[in-house]
Design a protein around this motif. Structure first.
Motif, PDB file in Angstrom:
ATOM      1  N   THR A 362       0.841  -1.195   0.000  1.00 56.34           N
ATOM      2  CA  THR A 362       0.000   0.000   0.000  1.00 56.34           C
ATOM      3  C   THR A 362       0.880   1.250   0.000  1.00 56.34           C
ATOM      4  N   LEU A 363       0.617   2.152  -0.920  1.00 53.32           N
ATOM      5  CA  LEU A 363       1.215   3.484  -0.914  1.00 53.32           C
ATOM      6  C   LEU A 363       0.136   4.447  -0.477  1.00 53.32           C
ATOM      7  N   ASP A 364       0.358   5.127   0.635  1.00 54.70           N
ATOM      8  CA  ASP A 364      -0.660   5.971   1.241  1.00 54.70           C
ATOM      9  C   ASP A 364      -0.250   7.442   1.153  1.00 54.70           C
ATOM     10  N   ASP A 365      -0.775   8.128   0.138  1.00 55.49           N
ATOM     11  CA  ASP A 365      -0.564   9.573  -0.039  1.00 55.49           C
ATOM     12  C   ASP A 365       0.927   9.933  -0.024  1.00 55.49           C
ATOM     13  N   VAL A 366       1.732   9.226  -0.823  1.00 55.67           N
ATOM     14  CA  VAL A 366       3.180   9.431  -0.808  1.00 55.67           C
ATOM     15  C   VAL A 366       3.581  10.524  -1.789  1.00 55.67           C
ATOM     16  N   SER A 367       4.582  11.292  -1.379  1.00 59.28           N
ATOM     17  CA  SER A 367       5.203  12.307  -2.239  1.00 59.28           C
ATOM     18  C   SER A 367       6.712  12.176  -2.101  1.00 59.28           C
ATOM     19  N   PHE A 368       7.394  12.391  -3.217  1.00 64.41           N
ATOM     20  CA  PHE A 368       8.854  12.199  -3.204  1.00 64.41           C
ATOM     21  C   PHE A 368       9.523  13.220  -4.111  1.00 64.41           C
ATOM     22  N   ALA A 369      10.706  13.700  -3.642  1.00 67.20           N
ATOM     23  CA  ALA A 369      11.541  14.613  -4.443  1.00 67.20           C
ATOM     24  C   ALA A 369      12.988  14.193  -4.299  1.00 67.20           C
ATOM     25  N   LEU A 383      -2.128   4.010  -3.756  1.00 64.98           N
ATOM     26  CA  LEU A 383      -2.522   2.832  -4.528  1.00 64.98           C
ATOM     27  C   LEU A 383      -2.302   1.580  -3.690  1.00 64.98           C
ATOM     28  N   ALA A 384      -2.937   0.494  -4.108  1.00 64.75           N
ATOM     29  CA  ALA A 384      -2.793  -0.788  -3.410  1.00 64.75           C
ATOM     30  C   ALA A 384      -2.529  -1.883  -4.443  1.00 64.75           C
ATOM     31  N   ILE A 385      -1.568  -2.743  -4.142  1.00 63.03           N
ATOM     32  CA  ILE A 385      -1.238  -3.872  -5.003  1.00 63.03           C
ATOM     33  C   ILE A 385      -1.429  -5.143  -4.175  1.00 63.03           C
ATOM     34  N   ILE A 419       4.555   3.860   3.224  1.00 67.55           N
ATOM     35  CA  ILE A 419       4.509   2.634   2.433  1.00 67.55           C
ATOM     36  C   ILE A 419       4.334   1.473   3.404  1.00 67.55           C
ATOM     37  N   LEU A 420       3.364   0.621   3.105  1.00 73.40           N
ATOM     38  CA  LEU A 420       3.089  -0.535   3.961  1.00 73.40           C
ATOM     39  C   LEU A 420       3.306  -1.813   3.168  1.00 73.40           C
ATOM     40  N   ILE A 421       4.054  -2.744   3.736  1.00 68.40           N
ATOM     41  CA  ILE A 421       4.262  -4.067   3.158  1.00 68.40           C
ATOM     42  C   ILE A 421       3.573  -5.063   4.077  1.00 68.40           C
ATOM     43  N   ASP A 422       2.524  -5.695   3.568  1.00 69.68           N
ATOM     44  CA  ASP A 422       1.721  -6.596   4.405  1.00 69.68           C
ATOM     45  C   ASP A 422       1.311  -5.908   5.706  1.00 69.68           C
ATOM     46  N   VAL A 571      -4.305  -1.724 -14.046  1.00 67.35           N
ATOM     47  CA  VAL A 571      -3.427  -0.751 -14.691  1.00 67.35           C
ATOM     48  C   VAL A 571      -3.491   0.561 -13.915  1.00 67.35           C
ATOM     49  N   PHE A 572      -2.314   1.120 -13.610  1.00 64.92           N
ATOM     50  CA  PHE A 572      -2.219   2.435 -12.966  1.00 64.92           C
ATOM     51  C   PHE A 572      -1.591   3.401 -13.970  1.00 64.92           C
ATOM     52  N   VAL A 573      -2.261   4.511 -14.208  1.00 65.41           N
ATOM     53  CA  VAL A 573      -1.805   5.487 -15.210  1.00 65.41           C
ATOM     54  C   VAL A 573      -1.265   6.716 -14.471  1.00 65.41           C
ATOM     55  N   PHE A 574      -0.025   7.083 -14.807  1.00 64.82           N
ATOM     56  CA  PHE A 574       0.642   8.230 -14.166  1.00 64.82           C
ATOM     57  C   PHE A 574       0.843   9.353 -15.179  1.00 64.82           C
ATOM     58  N   ASP A 575       0.800  10.559 -14.641  1.00 64.68           N
ATOM     59  CA  ASP A 575       1.077  11.734 -15.472  1.00 64.68           C
ATOM     60  C   ASP A 575       1.698  12.808 -14.585  1.00 64.68           C
ATOM     61  N   GLN A 576       2.930  13.196 -14.916  1.00 63.69           N
ATOM     62  CA  GLN A 576       3.656  14.237 -14.180  1.00 63.69           C
ATOM     63  C   GLN A 576       3.663  13.981 -12.669  1.00 63.69           C
ATOM     64  N   GLY A 577       3.928  12.756 -12.311  1.00 61.49           N
ATOM     65  CA  GLY A 577       4.099  12.392 -10.915  1.00 61.49           C
ATOM     66  C   GLY A 577       2.828  12.119 -10.157  1.00 61.49           C
ATOM     67  N   ARG A 578       1.683  12.168 -10.827  1.00 58.53           N
ATOM     68  CA  ARG A 578       0.413  11.911 -10.163  1.00 58.53           C
ATOM     69  C   ARG A 578      -0.246  10.657 -10.738  1.00 58.53           C
ATOM     70  N   LEU A 579      -0.971   9.944  -9.898  1.00 61.53           N
ATOM     71  CA  LEU A 579      -1.789   8.831 -10.362  1.00 61.53           C
ATOM     72  C   LEU A 579      -3.118   9.412 -10.832  1.00 61.53           C
ATOM     73  N   VAL A 580      -3.335   9.360 -12.159  1.00 63.77           N
ATOM     74  CA  VAL A 580      -4.501  10.056 -12.719  1.00 63.77           C
ATOM     75  C   VAL A 580      -5.685   9.121 -12.954  1.00 63.77           C
ATOM     76  N   GLU A 581      -5.428   7.828 -13.106  1.00 63.98           N
ATOM     77  CA  GLU A 581      -6.534   6.883 -13.249  1.00 63.98           C
ATOM     78  C   GLU A 581      -6.025   5.461 -13.077  1.00 63.98           C
ATOM     79  N   ASP A 582      -6.934   4.562 -12.742  1.00 61.51           N
ATOM     80  CA  ASP A 582      -6.558   3.151 -12.627  1.00 61.51           C
ATOM     81  C   ASP A 582      -7.790   2.307 -12.831  1.00 61.51           C
ATOM     82  N   GLY A 583      -7.570   1.062 -13.201  1.00 62.97           N
ATOM     83  CA  GLY A 583      -8.655   0.117 -13.460  1.00 62.97           C
ATOM     84  C   GLY A 583      -8.129  -1.032 -14.283  1.00 62.97           C
ATOM     85  N   SER A 584      -9.019  -1.883 -14.755  1.00 64.78           N
ATOM     86  CA  SER A 584      -8.592  -2.989 -15.607  1.00 64.78           C
ATOM     87  C   SER A 584      -8.237  -2.460 -16.997  1.00 64.78           C
ATOM     88  N   PHE A 585      -7.540  -3.265 -17.748  1.00 68.94           N
ATOM     89  CA  PHE A 585      -7.115  -2.868 -19.092  1.00 68.94           C
ATOM     90  C   PHE A 585      -8.327  -2.487 -19.937  1.00 68.94           C
TER      91      PHE A 585
END
Length: 605
Positions: A362-369, A383-385, A419-422, A571-585
Motif C-alpha cells: 500500500t502506498l498511502d498519499d506518498v510524495s517524493f523529491a 494505490l494498493a497492489i 509505504i506498507l508491506i503486508d 493498470v495504474f496510469v501516471f502523469d507528471q508524478g500523479r496517479l490520474v486513473e486506474d482500473g482494468s485494461f
C-alpha cells in the motif's frame, strides 16, 4: 572514522589526525612497530657507547674517563670485565645482533600491518557501498567510487608507509641525539638545533606539497570518471566517430594529474639532493668546533661523532619522509571524507523481519523529491497492489513510474506519506528480508564477467557437485527461452560472457537477466521495460512464462508495448508524478476521455 579533520595550515599539527586515522583501523597494534624500532635503536646506541672503553684503551695519554665513558668503565669493572677486550667486543656484537633481530621483527610487522590495513579499509568501504542510499549513489559518478576504493585507498596505504617511516626517523633522531648529548653534550645540542632549523626551512614547502596532493587526488577522481564514461560508451562513441569529443577533457585531466606528480617529484629530488651535503657540512663544522676550538677527550668525540652522524641522517630523512607523507595525504583525507559521508548516507532499515509476502503493498498519499528545490516527482500517490496479482504502471516518460517502483523496493523513501508491506510500515522493515523476495528486471541489463551458469544462480553453489542446482538453472533458462542458445555453445553453461555480457547480443543479455530472476523464484517480480530488447517471438514466449506466474507471485510491469500489459489484473496510469486513473485494461481502454485510451490511440503503448 576519526572525528577530527585535517584543516590546519601547519602540516605538523595534523600528525595526530593522520596517526589517529590509522589507529582507527588497526588499533594499538600500530605502536608495537614503533616500540620495536625504539628498542632496536637503543640497542644500537648501547653498542656504539660500548666503543668508549675500546677507544680509550688506545689513547694512553688520555685523562681518566669521565661522564658516560667513566660510567661505562665503572660498570665493566663491577662485572669484572674492565680489562677484557674480547668481552667488550662480544657485548658490542650482541647489541648489534639484537638490533638486527628487532629491525627484522619491526619491518616484518610493518608489512603485516600494511596488509591488515588494506584488508580492513577495502572491506569496510565495500560494506559501506553495499549499504549506501540509492539517492546518494545517483548523485555521484561511478568513477568517483572506483577511484576511492582503488586509487585513493592505495594512496592511503602509501601514506601509512610514509608515516611509519617518518615516525621511525623521529625515534632514531631523538635516541641518537640524546645519546650524543650524554657522550658529548655539545654534539647533541647542535644536532637538535640543526633539526629544528631544517624543519623551519621546509615549513612552507611542506604546505605546498600537501596542497599538490589534495589537488592530485581530486583530479584523479575526475579523470577516473571520464575514463569510465568513455569505456561505458565505447561502442557508441567509436561507431559514431565521437570519441574525439572526450579527448580534450581527458588529455587536460591527464596533463593536470601528471603536472601535480611532476612537481611533487621535483620537490622530492631537491630534498634528497641536499641531504648529504648538509650532513657533511654540519659534521665537519662541528668537528672543527669541538677539536680545534674547545678540545676534549678523543674517545667521546669519536663516539659522539658516530652518533651525531646517525642523528643527522635520521633528522634529514624526516623531511623527505614528511614530503612523501604529504604527497599522499590527499588520498588519506579523501578516503576519510568518504567514510564520513557514507556514515551520513547509509540506509536505515528497521529490525522487523518480513515473512513471505502474502497480503499486499500500500502506498498511502506518498510524495517524493530527489531534490526539493527541483520540486516533487511523485505527488500524493495512493494505490494498493494485492499479493499474487499483476499490475502495470503506464505513462509517458518522466511520469514517475520508475520512481514508484524504486519506492516499492524501499530504495527510495517518500518525504511524505507511508509505504506498507503486508501492513508493516516501511521504516520498521529489515530491508534485506523484503528485498530477498524481489526479482527485478530492467531495460539496462546487469551481466557479470563470468559463466552463464554463475550469472543465473549468482554463485549459489558448486555446479559440479549439485545436480539439483544445475537443474534449477536449466529450468530458469528454459522459461526465459535462452536454453537452446546456451546448449548450442561449445562450453554450454560454462561459457564466459565477458564484461557486461559483451559477447552476447542485446536480446540474449536480456533473456539471461530474466533467467536469473526466474531462478530466484521471487514473491514480487518487477519488470521495467524487461522485454524491450527482445524480438517479437521471444517477447511472446516470455510473456507466456510471465502469464503462467499469475496467481503465484505478484508482478509489477512497466512497459510501452501493449502486448506486455494486456493480461494484467490492474493498470495504474501516471502523469507528471500523479496517479490520474486506474482500473482494468478493458475498463480504461473503453472509458471515454480516458488518458489510457489516448495513450493507446497515440501508440505510446
Amino acid at each position: 572514522m576519526s572525528a577530527k579533520k585535517a584543516q590546519s595550515n601547519g602540516p605538523l599539527r595534523d600528525i595526530p589526525y593522520y596517526l589517529g586515522t590509522f589507529q582507527h583501523y588497526i588499533g594499538w597494534r600500530l605502536y608495537i612497530f614503533f616500540a620495536l624500532t625504539l628498542f632496536a635503536v637503543v640497542a644500537e646506541g648501547f653498542g656504539l657507547v660500548m666503543l668508549l672503553p675500546l677507544l680509550a684503551s688506545f689513547d694512553g695519554a688520555a685523562e681518566d674517563p669521565s661522564g658516560v665513558a667513566g660510567q661505562v668503565q665503572e660498570g665493566l669493572a663491577a662485572l669484572g670485565l674492565a680489562d677484557s677486550f674480547v668481552a667488550v667486543l662480544l657485548i658490542i656484537m650482541t647489541a648489534f645482533l639484537v638490533k638486527g633481530a628487532l629491525l627484522i621483527g619491526a619491518n616484518g610487522y610493518k608489512f603485516y600491518l600494511n596488509a591488515q590495513l588494506q584488508r580492513e579499509i577495502k572491506s569496510r568501504m565495500f560494506e559501506c557501498y553495499s549499504r549506501m542510499q540509492y539517492r546518494h549513489y545517483i548523485k555521484n559518478s561511478t568513477g568517483h567510487f572506483i577511484n576511492v576504493i582503488n586509487a585513493q585507498v592505495n594512496g592511503l596505504l602509501k601514506a601509512f608507509n610514509s608515516l611509519v617511516h617518518l615516525l621511525s626517523s623521529v625515534i632514531k633522531a631523538v635516541v641518537y641525539t640524546v645519546m650524543a648529548m650524554l657522550v658529548a653534550w655539545r654534539f647533541g645540542l647542535l644536532a637538535a638545533l640543526a633539526g629544528v632549523v631544517v624543519l623551519l626551512l621546509f615549513k612552507r614547502l611542506n604546505i605546498y606539497v600537501r596542497s599538490l596532493s589534495r589537488a592530485q587526488s581530486s583530479e584523479a577522481s575526475h579523470l577516473s570518471k571520464l575514463l569510465i564514461q568513455f569505456l561505458h560508451g565505447f561502442k557508441y562513441l567509436i561507431a559514431t566517430g565521437q570519441a574525439k569529443s572526450l579527448q580534450e577533457p581527458v588529455h587536460d585531466s591527464i596533463h593536470r594529474v601528471t603536472g601535480y606528480q611532476m612537481r611533487q617529484g621535483l620537490l622530492s629530488a631537491f630534498t634528497d639532493g641536499i641531504r648529504e651535503p648538509v650532513i657533511v657540512l654540519m659534521v665537519t663544522g662541528i668537528i672543527l668546533i669541538e677539536v680545534m676550538m674547545i678540545g676534549g677527550q678523543l674517545a667521546p668525540i669519536i663516539v659522539a661523532l658516530i652518533l651525531f652522524n646517525r642523528s643527522m641522517n635520521a633528522l634529514l630523512s624526516i623531511q623527505p619522509g614528511w614530503q612523501n607523507l604529504l604527497s599522499k595525504v590527499g588520498s588519506l583525507e579523501m578516503v576519510d571524507r568518504e567514510f564520513r559521508d557514507q556514515t551520513d548516507y547509509q540506509e536505515l532499515g528497521g529490525d522487523r523481519h518480513v515473512p513471505a509476502f502474502n497480503v499486499g503493498i500500500t502506498l498511502d498519499d506518498v510524495s517524493f523529491a530527489y531534490d526539493k528545490s527541483h520540486g516533487f516527482v511523485i505527488r500524493n500517490v495512493s494505490l494498493a497492489i494485492p499479493a499474487r496479482t499483476s499490475v502495470a504502471f503506464v505513462g509517458e516518460s518522466g511520469a514517475g513510474k520508475s520512481t514508484v517502483v524504486d519506492m516499492l523496493t524501499l530504495m527510495l523513501k517518500p518525504q511524505f506519506g507511508r509505504i506498507l508491506i503486508d501492513g508493516v510500515h516501511s521504516d520498521q522493515i529489515a530491508l534485506h528480508s523484503w528485498r530477498a523476495q524481489i526479482g527485478y528486471v530492467s531495460q539496462d541489463t546487469v551481466i557479470f564477467d563470468d559463466t552463464i551458469a554463475n550469472n543465473i544462480c549468482m554463485w549459489a553453489g558448486t555446479l559440479d557437485k549439485d545436480q539439483a542446482l544445475m537443474a534449477r538453472i536449466q529450468e530458469a533458462a528454459r522459461r526465459a527461452h535462452i536454453n537452446h542458445y546456451i546448449e548450442s555453445l561449445p562450453k554450454g553453461y560454462q561459457t564466459v560472457v565477458g564484461d557486461r555480457g559483451i559477447r552476447l547480443s542485446g536480446g540474449q543479455r536480456q533473456r539471461l537477466f530474466i533467467a536469473r530472476e526466474l531462478f530466484r523464484q521471487p514473491n514480487l517480480l518487477i519488470l521495467d521495460e524487461a522485454t524491450s530488447a527482445l524480438d517479437s517471438d521471444s517477447e511472446r514466449r516470455i510473456q507466456a512464462s510471465i502469464d503462467e506466474l499469475k496467481g503465484e507471485i505478484t508482478v509489477v510491469i512497466i512497459a510501452h508495448r501493449l502486448s506486455t500489459i494486456r493480461n494484467v489484473d490492474h493498470v495504474f496510469v501516471f502523469d507528471q508524478g500523479r496517479l490520474v486513473e486506474d482500473g482494468s485494461f478493458e475498463q480504461l481502454r473503453d472509458r471515454e476521455d480516458s488518458r489510457f485510451g489516448r495513450l493507446i490511440a497515440a501508440q505510446v503503448l
